[in-house]
Scaffold this active site. Structure first.
Site, PDB file in Angstrom:
ATOM      1  N   ASP A  80       0.841  -1.203   0.000  1.00  0.00           N
ATOM      2  CA  ASP A  80       0.000   0.000   0.000  1.00  0.00           C
ATOM      3  C   ASP A  80       0.875   1.251   0.000  1.00  0.00           C
ATOM      4  OD1 ASP A  80      -3.258   0.267   0.830  1.00  0.00           O
ATOM      5  OD2 ASP A  80      -2.059   2.104   0.963  1.00  0.00           O
TER       6      ASP A  80
ATOM      7  N   ASP B 226       3.640   1.693  -4.354  1.00  0.00           N
ATOM      8  CA  ASP B 226       2.850   2.539  -5.245  1.00  0.00           C
ATOM      9  C   ASP B 226       2.696   1.711  -6.511  1.00  0.00           C
ATOM     10  OD1 ASP B 226       1.843   4.253  -7.113  1.00  0.00           O
ATOM     11  OD2 ASP B 226       3.196   5.924  -6.643  1.00  0.00           O
ATOM     12  N   VAL B 227       1.473   1.339  -6.847  1.00  0.00           N
ATOM     13  CA  VAL B 227       1.258   0.393  -7.950  1.00  0.00           C
ATOM     14  C   VAL B 227       1.733   0.909  -9.309  1.00  0.00           C
ATOM     15  CG1 VAL B 227      -0.633  -0.909  -6.907  1.00  0.00           C
ATOM     16  CG2 VAL B 227      -1.160   1.169  -8.229  1.00  0.00           C
TER      17      VAL B 227
ATOM     18  N   ASN C 197      -6.105  -4.652  -6.287  1.00  0.00           N
ATOM     19  CA  ASN C 197      -7.220  -3.908  -5.695  1.00  0.00           C
ATOM     20  C   ASN C 197      -7.006  -2.399  -5.653  1.00  0.00           C
ATOM     21  OD1 ASN C 197      -9.488  -3.379  -3.561  1.00  0.00           O
ATOM     22  ND2 ASN C 197      -7.581  -2.695  -2.583  1.00  0.00           N
TER      23      ASN C 197
ATOM     24  N   TYR D 262     -12.903   7.576 -14.275  1.00  0.00           N
ATOM     25  CA  TYR D 262     -13.034   6.365 -13.448  1.00  0.00           C
ATOM     26  C   TYR D 262     -13.655   5.234 -14.277  1.00  0.00           C
ATOM     27  CZ  TYR D 262     -14.146   3.460  -9.369  1.00  0.00           C
ATOM     28  OH  TYR D 262     -14.228   2.429  -8.456  1.00  0.00           O
TER      29      TYR D 262
END
Ligand SMILES: NC(=O)c1ccc[n+]([C@@H]2O[C@H](COP(=O)([O-])OP(=O)(O)OC[C@H]3O[C@@H](n4cnc5c(N)ncnc54)[C@H](O)[C@@H]3O)[C@@H](O)[C@H]2O)c1
Length: 294
Positions: A37, A63-64, A90, A157
């Site tokens: 996360d 950090d994805v 996720n 989004y």
């Protein structure tokens, strides 16, 4: 013993909300849990809570958007637990809420990078590790009902979540040969802090942040915040995910009431095909049927 006992799951954005709920539910099934996360303070709290509940947990900053951090996480996960069997992509943010002309390129890039490229980064880093041990496993991508049908005033989004549904459909076909089951979770509103996603916006997406924060705060106050607050409890989502994975569900839904709206959408699409089939322009063309979808 369950089919998950002793296996290892990596959950991005696992420090709170839906990610934490899924991590906890899988931990209760006996999985080793790796939480990644961007928020180190909630990450530490989540780690402490799972430890207290007797779940084997490793919490790592992630950090994805950053592929190096993904690879560092995979290395540490394997060093600690030996192998990875499941990835839950996720981590996600709500960005660009409001009129289409009000969303900046920063808003769009942030949504695309975290919600879509983040999912790609996770899959490209972790799936080879799942393939490597040959036992098979799972890839669960968290999309949204916004991935099943466009949401007005949430173009950025919606675009990213439609992409996640599409990537999941593509990968399900591709990874079946490696015994990796792909699923896509499509919740409607869940009571989390998604409407406060600004807290996690990285510097790279803040070039005109003052304008954005004001716009988002105003848009959120009147709409999404209230809907999120009235959403289903996050705790239910993890339980529902375990149930659905057990049953081998590809599309995982948490809000059955949305079926009606989906039906209408599919009927509209079907009607559009009927129109095309009756078009004089398209008569007699060579249009071979393709059946490579999930
Ligand atoms: N809450 C809802 O109503 C809802 C509905 C449909 C889908 N979703 C999806 O569920 C997922 C989880 O959202 P949530 O509702 O739990 O939100 P949340 O804001 O409560 O939790 C998101 C988690 O992701 C982390 N995160 C944010 N940016 C990150 C990054 N760049 N790298 C790593 N971690 C990052 C946050 O720190 C947080 O722990 C998202 O993909 C979201 O789009 C949520």
């Amino acid at each position: 013993m369950s089919r998950y006992t002793g296996k290892t799951v990596v959950v991005s954005g696992g420090a709170e909300g839906i990610g934490f709920s899924i991590a906890r539910a899988l931990g209760q099934q006996g999985m080793n849990v790796v939480l990644g996360d961007i928020d180190r303070s909630t990450l530490a709290k989540a780690e402490a809570q799972l430890q207290q509940e007797g779940i084997a947990v490793l919490a790592l900053p992630l950090d994805v958007v950053d592929t190096k951090q993904w690879h560092a996480l995979a290395e540490q996960a394997i060093a600690r637990f030996g192998a990875i069997h499941m990835l839950v992509n996720n981590a996600g943010i709500g960005s660009g809420v409001g009129k289409l002309e009000d969303a900046s390129i920063d808003d769009w890039r942030w949504a695309i990078d975290v919600n879509m490229v983040g999912v790609l980064n996770g899959a490209q880093c972790i799936v080879p590790h799942i393939k490597a041990h040959g036992e098979g496993g799972w890839l669960l991508n968290v999309a949204s009902m916004a991935g099943m049908s466009g949401v007005p005033f949430a173009g950025a989004y919606t675009a990213t979540k439609v992409a996640v549904v599409g990537m999941s459909e593509a990968w399900a076909g591709e990874l079946a040969a490696d015994n990796i089951r792909v699923s896509v979770l499509c919740p409607a509103f869940v009571k989390t802090r998604i409407h406060l996603s600004e807290r996690n916006r990285q510097q790279a997406y803040k070039s005109n942040n003052n304008r954005f924060e004001n716009t988002t705060a105003a848009a959120n106050a009147s709409g999404p915040a209230q809907l999120v607050e009235a959403g289903i409890p996050a705790e239910l989502v993890g339980l529902r995910v375990v149930e659905a994975l057990d049953a081998g569900e590809f599309y995982i839904f948490t809000h059955p009431s949305h079926r009606k709206h989906m039906k209408k959408r599919f009927e509209a699409i079907d009607k559009a095909f009927v129109k095309a089939a009756s078009s004089p322009i398209l008569q007699g063309i060579d249009d071979p049927e393709i059946t490579n979808f999930v």
